[in-house]
Design a protein around this motif. Sequence first.
Motif, PDB file in Angstrom:
ATOM      1  N   SER A 112      70.514  -6.334  23.561  1.00 18.55           N
ATOM      2  CA  SER A 112      70.515  -6.160  25.016  1.00 18.55           C
ATOM      3  C   SER A 112      69.086  -6.092  25.539  1.00 18.55           C
ATOM      4  O   SER A 112      68.774  -6.629  26.609  1.00 18.55           O
ATOM      5  CB  SER A 112      71.275  -4.884  25.396  1.00 18.55           C
ATOM      6  OG  SER A 112      72.627  -4.968  25.005  1.00 18.55           O
ATOM      7  N   ALA A 113      68.215  -5.426  24.780  1.00 14.68           N
ATOM      8  CA  ALA A 113      66.803  -5.357  25.170  1.00 14.68           C
ATOM      9  C   ALA A 113      66.178  -6.749  25.145  1.00 14.68           C
ATOM     10  O   ALA A 113      65.378  -7.099  26.024  1.00 14.68           O
ATOM     11  CB  ALA A 113      66.052  -4.412  24.237  1.00 14.68           C
ATOM     12  N   VAL A 114      66.546  -7.559  24.154  1.00 12.49           N
ATOM     13  CA  VAL A 114      66.032  -8.931  24.071  1.00 12.49           C
ATOM     14  C   VAL A 114      66.441  -9.723  25.314  1.00 12.49           C
ATOM     15  O   VAL A 114      65.651 -10.499  25.867  1.00 12.49           O
ATOM     16  CB  VAL A 114      66.538  -9.623  22.785  1.00 12.49           C
ATOM     17  CG1 VAL A 114      66.221 -11.116  22.813  1.00 12.49           C
ATOM     18  CG2 VAL A 114      65.912  -8.973  21.555  1.00 12.49           C
ATOM     19  N   GLU A 115      67.673  -9.512  25.771  1.00 14.44           N
ATOM     20  CA  GLU A 115      68.143 -10.218  26.965  1.00 14.44           C
ATOM     21  C   GLU A 115      67.359  -9.816  28.210  1.00 14.44           C
ATOM     22  O   GLU A 115      67.292 -10.572  29.179  1.00 14.44           O
ATOM     23  CB  GLU A 115      69.637  -9.938  27.172  1.00 14.44           C
ATOM     24  CG  GLU A 115      70.523 -10.599  26.129  1.00 14.44           C
ATOM     25  CD  GLU A 115      71.988 -10.236  26.310  1.00 14.44           C
ATOM     26  OE1 GLU A 115      72.287  -9.436  27.230  1.00 14.44           O
ATOM     27  OE2 GLU A 115      72.824 -10.737  25.535  1.00 14.44           O
ATOM     28  N   ASN A 116      66.755  -8.633  28.190  1.00 17.25           N
ATOM     29  CA  ASN A 116      65.986  -8.168  29.346  1.00 17.25           C
ATOM     30  C   ASN A 116      64.545  -8.662  29.353  1.00 17.25           C
ATOM     31  O   ASN A 116      63.819  -8.426  30.320  1.00 17.25           O
ATOM     32  CB  ASN A 116      65.984  -6.635  29.391  1.00 17.25           C
ATOM     33  CG  ASN A 116      67.275  -6.078  29.954  1.00 17.25           C
ATOM     34  OD1 ASN A 116      67.944  -6.736  30.752  1.00 17.25           O
ATOM     35  ND2 ASN A 116      67.639  -4.871  29.539  1.00 17.25           N
ATOM     36  N   VAL A 117      64.122  -9.326  28.288  1.00 16.23           N
ATOM     37  CA  VAL A 117      62.726  -9.765  28.186  1.00 16.23           C
ATOM     38  C   VAL A 117      62.362 -10.723  29.320  1.00 16.23           C
ATOM     39  O   VAL A 117      61.311 -10.585  29.958  1.00 16.23           O
ATOM     40  CB  VAL A 117      62.460 -10.408  26.804  1.00 16.23           C
ATOM     41  CG1 VAL A 117      61.157 -11.206  26.810  1.00 16.23           C
ATOM     42  CG2 VAL A 117      62.401  -9.332  25.727  1.00 16.23           C
ATOM     43  N   ILE A 161      46.905  -8.382  28.753  1.00  9.35           N
ATOM     44  CA  ILE A 161      48.199  -7.772  28.439  1.00  9.35           C
ATOM     45  C   ILE A 161      48.201  -7.352  26.972  1.00  9.35           C
ATOM     46  O   ILE A 161      47.849  -8.135  26.086  1.00  9.35           O
ATOM     47  CB  ILE A 161      49.358  -8.749  28.707  1.00  9.35           C
ATOM     48  CG1 ILE A 161      49.441  -9.071  30.205  1.00  9.35           C
ATOM     49  CG2 ILE A 161      50.682  -8.165  28.220  1.00  9.35           C
ATOM     50  CD1 ILE A 161      50.530 -10.075  30.553  1.00  9.35           C
ATOM     51  N   ILE A 162      48.600  -6.100  26.724  1.00 13.66           N
ATOM     52  CA  ILE A 162      48.734  -5.591  25.358  1.00 13.66           C
ATOM     53  C   ILE A 162      50.200  -5.225  25.164  1.00 13.66           C
ATOM     54  O   ILE A 162      50.704  -4.290  25.791  1.00 13.66           O
ATOM     55  CB  ILE A 162      47.834  -4.367  25.122  1.00 13.66           C
ATOM     56  CG1 ILE A 162      46.375  -4.698  25.459  1.00 13.66           C
ATOM     57  CG2 ILE A 162      47.952  -3.894  23.675  1.00 13.66           C
ATOM     58  CD1 ILE A 162      45.459  -3.489  25.471  1.00 13.66           C
ATOM     59  N   GLY A 163      50.885  -5.984  24.326  1.00 14.44           N
ATOM     60  CA  GLY A 163      52.313  -5.773  24.130  1.00 14.44           C
ATOM     61  C   GLY A 163      52.618  -5.318  22.719  1.00 14.44           C
ATOM     62  O   GLY A 163      52.092  -5.861  21.746  1.00 14.44           O
ATOM     63  N   VAL A 164      53.475  -4.318  22.606  1.00 11.45           N
ATOM     64  CA  VAL A 164      53.859  -3.766  21.312  1.00 11.45           C
ATOM     65  C   VAL A 164      55.252  -4.260  20.944  1.00 11.45           C
ATOM     66  O   VAL A 164      56.196  -4.125  21.733  1.00 11.45           O
ATOM     67  CB  VAL A 164      53.834  -2.222  21.354  1.00 11.45           C
ATOM     68  CG1 VAL A 164      54.321  -1.635  20.034  1.00 11.45           C
ATOM     69  CG2 VAL A 164      52.432  -1.723  21.674  1.00 11.45           C
ATOM     70  N   SER A 165      55.379  -4.862  19.762  1.00 11.45           N
ATOM     71  CA  SER A 165      56.665  -5.316  19.242  1.00 11.45           C
ATOM     72  C   SER A 165      57.349  -6.268  20.227  1.00 11.45           C
ATOM     73  O   SER A 165      56.834  -7.346  20.515  1.00 11.45           O
ATOM     74  CB  SER A 165      57.549  -4.107  18.920  1.00 11.45           C
ATOM     75  OG  SER A 165      58.724  -4.499  18.259  1.00 11.45           O
ATOM     76  N   LEU A 166      58.472  -5.867  20.792  1.00 16.02           N
ATOM     77  CA  LEU A 166      59.171  -6.704  21.768  1.00 16.02           C
ATOM     78  C   LEU A 166      58.315  -6.911  23.015  1.00 16.02           C
ATOM     79  O   LEU A 166      58.393  -7.956  23.675  1.00 16.02           O
ATOM     80  CB  LEU A 166      60.504  -6.041  22.137  1.00 16.02           C
ATOM     81  CG  LEU A 166      61.605  -6.918  22.734  1.00 16.02           C
ATOM     82  CD1 LEU A 166      61.899  -8.110  21.847  1.00 16.02           C
ATOM     83  CD2 LEU A 166      62.867  -6.082  22.958  1.00 16.02           C
ATOM     84  N   GLY A 167      57.464  -5.933  23.322  1.00 14.25           N
ATOM     85  CA  GLY A 167      56.566  -6.048  24.468  1.00 14.25           C
ATOM     86  C   GLY A 167      55.570  -7.182  24.333  1.00 14.25           C
ATOM     87  O   GLY A 167      55.071  -7.707  25.339  1.00 14.25           O
ATOM     88  N   ALA A 168      55.271  -7.590  23.088  1.00 16.08           N
ATOM     89  CA  ALA A 168      54.358  -8.717  22.885  1.00 16.08           C
ATOM     90  C   ALA A 168      54.976 -10.007  23.415  1.00 16.08           C
ATOM     91  O   ALA A 168      54.294 -10.843  24.022  1.00 16.08           O
ATOM     92  CB  ALA A 168      54.023  -8.859  21.403  1.00 16.08           C
ATOM     93  N   HIS A 169      56.280 -10.177  23.208  1.00 11.11           N
ATOM     94  CA  HIS A 169      56.957 -11.384  23.695  1.00 11.11           C
ATOM     95  C   HIS A 169      57.161 -11.332  25.210  1.00 11.11           C
ATOM     96  O   HIS A 169      57.187 -12.373  25.869  1.00 11.11           O
ATOM     97  CB  HIS A 169      58.278 -11.567  22.967  1.00 11.11           C
ATOM     98  CG  HIS A 169      58.120 -11.758  21.489  1.00 11.11           C
ATOM     99  ND1 HIS A 169      57.394 -12.804  20.950  1.00 11.11           N
ATOM    100  CD2 HIS A 169      58.563 -11.017  20.438  1.00 11.11           C
ATOM    101  CE1 HIS A 169      57.411 -12.708  19.625  1.00 11.11           C
ATOM    102  NE2 HIS A 169      58.105 -11.638  19.296  1.00 11.11           N
ATOM    103  N   VAL A 170      57.289 -10.114  25.756  1.00  9.22           N
ATOM    104  CA  VAL A 170      57.300  -9.976  27.218  1.00  9.22           C
ATOM    105  C   VAL A 170      55.973 -10.483  27.767  1.00  9.22           C
ATOM    106  O   VAL A 170      55.926 -11.250  28.737  1.00  9.22           O
ATOM    107  CB  VAL A 170      57.527  -8.512  27.639  1.00  9.22           C
ATOM    108  CG1 VAL A 170      57.408  -8.378  29.155  1.00  9.22           C
ATOM    109  CG2 VAL A 170      58.883  -8.009  27.169  1.00  9.22           C
ATOM    110  N   GLY A 171      54.871 -10.063  27.122  1.00  7.99           N
ATOM    111  CA  GLY A 171      53.552 -10.540  27.535  1.00  7.99           C
ATOM    112  C   GLY A 171      53.441 -12.048  27.440  1.00  7.99           C
ATOM    113  O   GLY A 171      52.857 -12.701  28.313  1.00  7.99           O
TER     114      GLY A 171
END
Length: 456
Positions: A131-136, A162-172
Amino acid sequence: MAPDPWEGCFWSWGLLLWLSVGSTGDAPPTPQTKCTDFQNANLLQGTNLKAHFLLFTPSDPLCGQLVEESSDIRNLGFNVTLGTKLVIHGFRALGTKPSWIDKFISALLQAADANVIAVDWVYGSTGVYFSAVENVVKLGLEISRFLSKLLVLGVSESSIHIIGVSLGAHVGGMVGHFYKGQLGQITGLDPAGPEYTRASLEERLDPGDALFVEAIHTDTDNLGIRIPVGHVDYYVNGGQDQPGCPTSISAGYSYLICDHMRAVHIYISALENSCPLMAFPCTSYKVFLAGHCLDCFNPFLLSCPRIGLVEQGGVKIEPLPKEVKVYLLTTSTAPYCVHHSLVEFYLLKLRNQDTCITVTFLSSSVASSVTITIPRQQRHGKGIIAHPSPQCQINQVKLKFQPSNRVWKKDRTIVIGMFCTAPLPVHDNRRTVCLPEPVNLQASETVSHDLKITCI
């Protein structure tokens, strides 16, 4: 009747009090800065995005100010002339605030005079990972709209990091894709692997998402992505099994998350300390440890990449190469940085079997060891040793010849050879230091020698 002196004092203090109240009564009260913390969500709430943007400034690094939709961010202390750094956390299984975020923001503001904006999407990142992946994509769009307002104020695309951690890296990466790769920099701290290893470039972080993209890999065999996703990809200790992390599932949650989160702690350490976290390009970790990748000439023309707030990671060539794997070793605890050295042993006489020699560096009661193997019918063996202190602070080297296992009798074999060492990067032989005399090594016995290297 004589006047009471205390009565005079009373009226004097009363007059002063009245004047002070009167003089400040007309002035508007000083507005109190309202600080906002990260949200907390339970598992049932983890579907809506509810993204918050919290501004942290050099003048008040501990106070996150919520940027409202209709507010002017400049009224909160945002400085258009400074660089802007967005920090995006990853999946939050329990819907809680990231434990590392406060220290991360403080270290960022200590290391750089910049605006720091933490993206709080705890609600959208909790519950089920998929579900978190779908929110990216949704979050990427929301961040893009937020950045568009900053650009209207005069912020340049190239000043955004932009500094993204884990899933946040793909958000970036998604945000960078929306801006056609014109943002200044994206740093991915162990970019998430599940659902992304086989994803298209449009769906994950890749070198085309910013003018400079770097990634630090620490858990490629579990939660992190295996493939390179930046211009420079750091594979710390080979990218998996970080020193000091639990090796047994009995350690529970720490066993699952320690390797993955090591990228965050290494980056914080790079922000807080001046010791080097330098890496070296190589075809594989095994080849690097064997001492075959000693400089950064190919492809960086001698400018070795470094972790931290260094422009383009210290790489000084244009155009930037893409998806370059670089390797480095670390210690098990902060500040993690080590000094890499090449160690070599030259046999004076060929042998009909492999020769294994353990090399140990000692300085201030700290010891680091590596075993190098000289193949049969060859004279030369080498490897890479990592030590917390630079070579000139190493007091002693210990050498031990490891014999083949002989159960029925003691091995009394003696090997004779020359020992040499040089700090990385090795551009030539000028910094190579050898022991002045050949070393006699008897099987299973340790020989110690002073190591005298001048600091430069």
